[in-house]
Design a protein around this motif. Structure first.
Motif, PDB file in Angstrom:
ATOM      1  N   ASP A   1       0.811  -1.218   0.000  1.00 34.51           N
ATOM      2  CA  ASP A   1       0.000   0.000   0.000  1.00 34.51           C
ATOM      3  C   ASP A   1       0.848   1.273   0.000  1.00 34.51           C
ATOM      4  O   ASP A   1       0.458   2.289  -0.575  1.00 34.51           O
ATOM      5  N   ASP A   2       2.032   1.210   0.644  1.00 34.33           N
ATOM      6  CA  ASP A   2       2.869   2.413   0.720  1.00 34.33           C
ATOM      7  C   ASP A   2       3.820   2.536  -0.453  1.00 34.33           C
ATOM      8  O   ASP A   2       4.676   3.420  -0.478  1.00 34.33           O
ATOM      9  N   GLY A   3       3.697   1.655  -1.432  1.00 37.30           N
ATOM     10  CA  GLY A   3       4.546   1.715  -2.612  1.00 37.30           C
ATOM     11  C   GLY A   3       5.777   0.836  -2.552  1.00 37.30           C
ATOM     12  O   GLY A   3       6.513   0.720  -3.538  1.00 37.30           O
ATOM     13  N   THR A   4       6.038   0.196  -1.413  1.00 32.64           N
ATOM     14  CA  THR A   4       7.163  -0.735  -1.303  1.00 32.64           C
ATOM     15  C   THR A   4       6.918  -1.938  -2.208  1.00 32.64           C
ATOM     16  O   THR A   4       5.801  -2.461  -2.268  1.00 32.64           O
ATOM     17  N   VAL A   5       7.957  -2.384  -2.908  1.00 37.07           N
ATOM     18  CA  VAL A   5       7.831  -3.496  -3.844  1.00 37.07           C
ATOM     19  C   VAL A   5       8.672  -4.680  -3.357  1.00 37.07           C
ATOM     20  O   VAL A   5       9.877  -4.540  -3.128  1.00 37.07           O
ATOM     21  N   ILE A   6       8.016  -5.830  -3.198  1.00 43.48           N
ATOM     22  CA  ILE A   6       8.709  -7.076  -2.862  1.00 43.48           C
ATOM     23  C   ILE A   6       8.771  -7.914  -4.137  1.00 43.48           C
ATOM     24  O   ILE A   6       7.737  -8.159  -4.768  1.00 43.48           O
ATOM     25  N   THR A   7       9.957  -8.347  -4.510  1.00 46.16           N
ATOM     26  CA  THR A   7      10.136  -9.130  -5.740  1.00 46.16           C
ATOM     27  C   THR A   7      10.848 -10.434  -5.429  1.00 46.16           C
ATOM     28  O   THR A   7      11.941 -10.429  -4.853  1.00 46.16           O
ATOM     29  N   ILE A   8      10.211 -11.547  -5.793  1.00 48.02           N
ATOM     30  CA  ILE A   8      10.875 -12.851  -5.718  1.00 48.02           C
ATOM     31  C   ILE A   8      11.653 -13.028  -7.012  1.00 48.02           C
ATOM     32  O   ILE A   8      11.076 -13.138  -8.087  1.00 48.02           O
ATOM     33  N   ASN A   9      12.971 -13.045  -6.908  1.00 45.10           N
ATOM     34  CA  ASN A   9      13.809 -13.146  -8.105  1.00 45.10           C
ATOM     35  C   ASN A   9      13.949 -14.578  -8.592  1.00 45.10           C
ATOM     36  O   ASN A   9      13.913 -14.838  -9.800  1.00 45.10           O
ATOM     37  N   GLY A  10      14.136 -15.521  -7.659  1.00 44.59           N
ATOM     38  CA  GLY A  10      14.287 -16.906  -8.074  1.00 44.59           C
ATOM     39  C   GLY A  10      14.405 -17.828  -6.886  1.00 44.59           C
ATOM     40  O   GLY A  10      14.502 -17.389  -5.732  1.00 44.59           O
ATOM     41  N   VAL A  11      14.377 -19.113  -7.169  1.00 44.85           N
ATOM     42  CA  VAL A  11      14.493 -20.122  -6.119  1.00 44.85           C
ATOM     43  C   VAL A  11      15.437 -21.233  -6.554  1.00 44.85           C
ATOM     44  O   VAL A  11      15.590 -21.509  -7.746  1.00 44.85           O
ATOM     45  N   ILE A  12      16.076 -21.842  -5.573  1.00 44.25           N
ATOM     46  CA  ILE A  12      16.855 -23.055  -5.766  1.00 44.25           C
ATOM     47  C   ILE A  12      16.296 -24.080  -4.788  1.00 44.25           C
ATOM     48  O   ILE A  12      16.167 -23.796  -3.602  1.00 44.25           O
ATOM     49  N   ALA A  13      15.936 -25.253  -5.275  1.00 39.38           N
ATOM     50  CA  ALA A  13      15.305 -26.256  -4.424  1.00 39.38           C
ATOM     51  C   ALA A  13      15.991 -27.598  -4.594  1.00 39.38           C
ATOM     52  O   ALA A  13      16.447 -27.944  -5.682  1.00 39.38           O
ATOM     53  N   ASP A  14      16.065 -28.340  -3.503  1.00 38.35           N
ATOM     54  CA  ASP A  14      16.553 -29.712  -3.561  1.00 38.35           C
ATOM     55  C   ASP A  14      15.961 -30.490  -2.403  1.00 38.35           C
ATOM     56  O   ASP A  14      15.043 -30.024  -1.737  1.00 38.35           O
ATOM     57  N   ASP A  15      16.474 -31.668  -2.149  1.00 43.00           N
ATOM     58  CA  ASP A  15      15.912 -32.524  -1.114  1.00 43.00           C
ATOM     59  C   ASP A  15      16.116 -31.995   0.293  1.00 43.00           C
ATOM     60  O   ASP A  15      15.461 -32.449   1.232  1.00 43.00           O
ATOM     61  N   ASN A  16      17.016 -31.044   0.473  1.00 47.71           N
ATOM     62  CA  ASN A  16      17.325 -30.552   1.808  1.00 47.71           C
ATOM     63  C   ASN A  16      16.686 -29.221   2.144  1.00 47.71           C
ATOM     64  O   ASN A  16      16.449 -28.929   3.318  1.00 47.71           O
ATOM     65  N   ALA A  17      16.440 -28.407   1.150  1.00 43.94           N
ATOM     66  CA  ALA A  17      15.941 -27.062   1.439  1.00 43.94           C
ATOM     67  C   ALA A  17      15.475 -26.378   0.159  1.00 43.94           C
ATOM     68  O   ALA A  17      15.704 -26.867  -0.953  1.00 43.94           O
ATOM     69  N   LEU A  18      14.807 -25.233   0.348  1.00 43.35           N
ATOM     70  CA  LEU A  18      14.512 -24.320  -0.755  1.00 43.35           C
ATOM     71  C   LEU A  18      15.106 -22.970  -0.378  1.00 43.35           C
ATOM     72  O   LEU A  18      14.852 -22.452   0.722  1.00 43.35           O
ATOM     73  N   LEU A  19      15.937 -22.422  -1.260  1.00 44.05           N
ATOM     74  CA  LEU A  19      16.476 -21.082  -1.080  1.00 44.05           C
ATOM     75  C   LEU A  19      15.688 -20.126  -1.952  1.00 44.05           C
ATOM     76  O   LEU A  19      15.502 -20.376  -3.149  1.00 44.05           O
ATOM     77  N   MET A  20      15.205 -19.045  -1.350  1.00 41.05           N
ATOM     78  CA  MET A  20      14.453 -18.045  -2.104  1.00 41.05           C
ATOM     79  C   MET A  20      15.222 -16.729  -2.083  1.00 41.05           C
ATOM     80  O   MET A  20      15.566 -16.204  -1.024  1.00 41.05           O
ATOM     81  N   TYR A  21      15.500 -16.209  -3.276  1.00 38.01           N
ATOM     82  CA  TYR A  21      16.186 -14.933  -3.438  1.00 38.01           C
ATOM     83  C   TYR A  21      15.132 -13.868  -3.724  1.00 38.01           C
ATOM     84  O   TYR A  21      14.337 -14.002  -4.657  1.00 38.01           O
TER      85      TYR A  21
END
Length: 438
Positions: A105-125
C-alpha cells in the motif's frame, strides 16, 4: 565412482522418464484423506473421483520428475549460494527464475527473483525496494520477513536467512531458507509479513509457478543405519542426503534416561579425509517418540568421492567416582578422576559448618543427589550449593567454581561423590558406504 559431472550427464539422459518418488503413494494417500467429508454420499463419491482423476492427471499428463533435474559445469559451494545475487547464480545455470512482484500500500515493492530447491531445502532470493524518495529506517530491514511456503503436499516453514542493504538504504537483497518443498507442487505461495508501526502485522501472499525440472535433487542419498554406544545410551546415524545446497545427516538418540542428552556433542564429517564445514545441529521431532537430530554440513566437493566418514568426536559421558576424595590439602592443583579433573580449592570453617569450593570445567557437572562429606564417624549431606562463577586461570582457560556448604562442626576429611557428567572424548569413526553404481 563417478564424478558429479558424470552423474549429471547420466541423469540428463533420463530427464524425460516419469519417475515418482518412492514415498509417493503414502503422500498422495494422505492428501486424499485430508479431503473433508461431506454429508451426502454422492458428494463424497464425487470428491474421491475428482481427487483421483486429478492425481492421475498429475502423474500421467502433466508431471515429469527427473532423478536429477539440474546441469552445470560446477557446483557452487554454500558460501557462494548465500553470498551471490540470484542474477549471478542464474548466470551459472542455477535455479528457477521467478521475477514475481507485489506492491504494498505504501509503494514498497517485494520481488521474488528466483528459487533453488533440492531434497534438503529451498532457497528463495528476493528484494525489497522502497518507493522513490523514501528510505528504510534503522529497523527497516527487520520490518519484513517471510513466514512459510505452501503448495500441493507442501507446508514449508522459514528456517532463517540473511541479506544486505544498499548504501542509499532504498534496496534490500535477501536469501531465505525454507524446509524442502514437494516436487509435485505446481504452484507455490510464500507469505511475507510486515510489522506495522502500530505493532500489528500484515500478510502478503505471493504465488508463483514452480518448475521442478529446474530444481535440484540429491547427489548422494544413503541409508547409514550405524550407531555408536556412549556411556548413557546410543547415538544412531540413520541417513545422509547430499545436495547442491547442503549435506544433511539425520539420526536419533536412545538414552538410558528419558529426554535428550544435556549436550549434543560434536560430530564431524570427512570426505576423502577432508573435514567439511559444519553449519548447524538441531533436534528433529518429526517422528513421534523418537529423539531425532539433524546435522547440516557444507556441500560435498565436486571431485571424485572415495570415502565419507562421520566421527563422533565427543559426547556427554559419565564418570563414576569409586573412592572418597581427600580434603586434607586443598589447593589449586587438580585431582584426576578417570579422564577428567576437579579442583578442591578451599575448605573453610563458617558459623554453621564448613564451605568447600570445588572447581570444574564448564560442561562438567557434579552429581549432587548424594553429595556429602565424611566428618569423623558421620556422613553429612550438602546443605546448599552456590551459583557457578568463573575462575580465570590467566592462561586463556576459564574454569567454573561453586561453594558447597555442610552443616557440621567437625572438620570434614573426605568428599563423597557418586560421579559427574562431563564432555567425554570418543573419537569413534563410522564409514559410510557409497553406492558405486550412482
Amino acid at each position: 565412482m563417478q564424478t558429479i559431472e558424470e552423474k549429471l550427464q547420466e541423469h540428463k539422459q533420463s530427464l524425460n522418464v516419469v519417475q515418482a518418488p518412492s514415498d509417493l503413494e503414502g503422500r498422495l494417500r494422505k492428501a486424499l484423506e485430508d479431503v473433508p467429508a461431506k454429508k451426502k454420499n454422492i458428494n463424497r463419491a464425487m470428491t474421491w473421483v475428482a481427487s483421483t482423476a486429478a492425481v492421475l492427471l498429475l502423474i500421467i499428463g502433466t508431471y515429469q520428475y527427473p532423478a536429477f533435474a539440474y546441469y552445470g559445469s560446477k557446483l557452487l559451494d554454500k558460501t557462494d549460494l548465500y553470498s551471490l545475487s540470484f542474477s549471478e547464480v542464474a548466470d551459472q545455470g542455477y535455479g528457477q527464475t521467478v521475477n514475481k512482484s507485489k506492491t504494498l500500500d505504501d509503494g514498497t515493492v517485494i520481488t521474488i527473483n528466483g528459487v533453488i530447491a533440492d531434497d534438503n531445502a529451498l532457497l528463495m532470493y528476493y528484494t525489497i525496494d522502497r518507493p522513490e524518495g523514501s528510505v528504510f529506517t534503522d529497523s527497516g530491514s527487520f520490518r519484513y520477513q517471510t513466514d512459510k511456503i505452501q503448495g500441493f503436499l507442501t507446508d514449508s516453514y522459514s528456517k532463517g536467512g540473511g541479506g544486505n542493504n544498499s548504501k542509499d538504504e532504498t534496496h534490500i537483497e535477501r536469501i531465505d531458507k525454507f524446509d524442502p518443498v514437494s516436487p509435485f507442487s505446481r504452484t507455490l505461495t510464500v507469505t511475507f509479513i510486515e510489522w506495522l508501526d502500530n505493532g500489528e502485522r500484515a500478510s502478503y501472499p505471493i504465488s508463483f509457478n514452480f518448475e521442478a525440472n529446474k530444481a535440484m535433487n540429491s547427489i548422494i542419498k544413503e541409508e547409514i543405519s550405524k550407531s555408536v554406544p556412549v556411556d548413557e545410551g546410543t547415538v544412531h546415524y540413520d541417513s545422509i542426503t547430499a545436495s547442491p545446497t547442503s549435506t544433511i545427516v539425520k539420526g536419533h538418540y536412545e538414552m538410558d534416561e528419558e529426554g535428550y542428552p544435556r549436550f549434543s556433542g560434536n560430530t564431524k564429517l570427512y570426505v576423502n579425509g577432508t573435514e567439511m564445514k559444519s553449519w548447524r545441529m538441531q533436534s528433529d521431532n518429526t517422528k513421534k517418540g523418537i529423539l531425532g537430530f539433524e546435522l547440516e554440513f557444507d556441500v560435498l566437493p565436486t571431485d571424485k568421492i572415495k570415502t565419507i566418514e562421520l566421527v563422533l568426536e565427543d559426547f556427554p559421558g559419565y564418570q563414576k567416582v569409586e573412592e572418597p576424595i581427600s580434603l586434607a590439602s586443598p589447593s589449586d592443583q587438580s585431582i584426576k578422576i578417570g579422564n577428567e579433573k576437579v579442583w578442591i580449592r578451599s575448605v573453610t570453617k563458617t558459623d554453621t559448618g564448613y564451605d568447600i569450593v570445588i572447581a570444574r570445567k564448564q560442561f562438567t557437572f557434579l552429581e549432587t543427589g548424594n553429595l556429602s562429606v565424611q566428618a569423623g564417624d558421620i556422613v553429612v549431606p550438602v546443605s546448599s550449593i552456590s551459583s557457578s562463577r568463573p575462575w580465570d586461570l590467566k592462561n586463556g582457560n576459564i574454569l567454573w567454581e561453586q561453594t558447597y556448604s555442610f552443616n557440621t562442626m567437625e572438620e570434614p576429611e573426605h568428599l563423597l561423590l557418586d560421579g559427574f557428567d562431563y564432555i567425554k572424548t570418543y573419537d569413534k569413526t563410522i564409514s559410510i558406504p557409497i553406492d558405486q553404481k550412482k
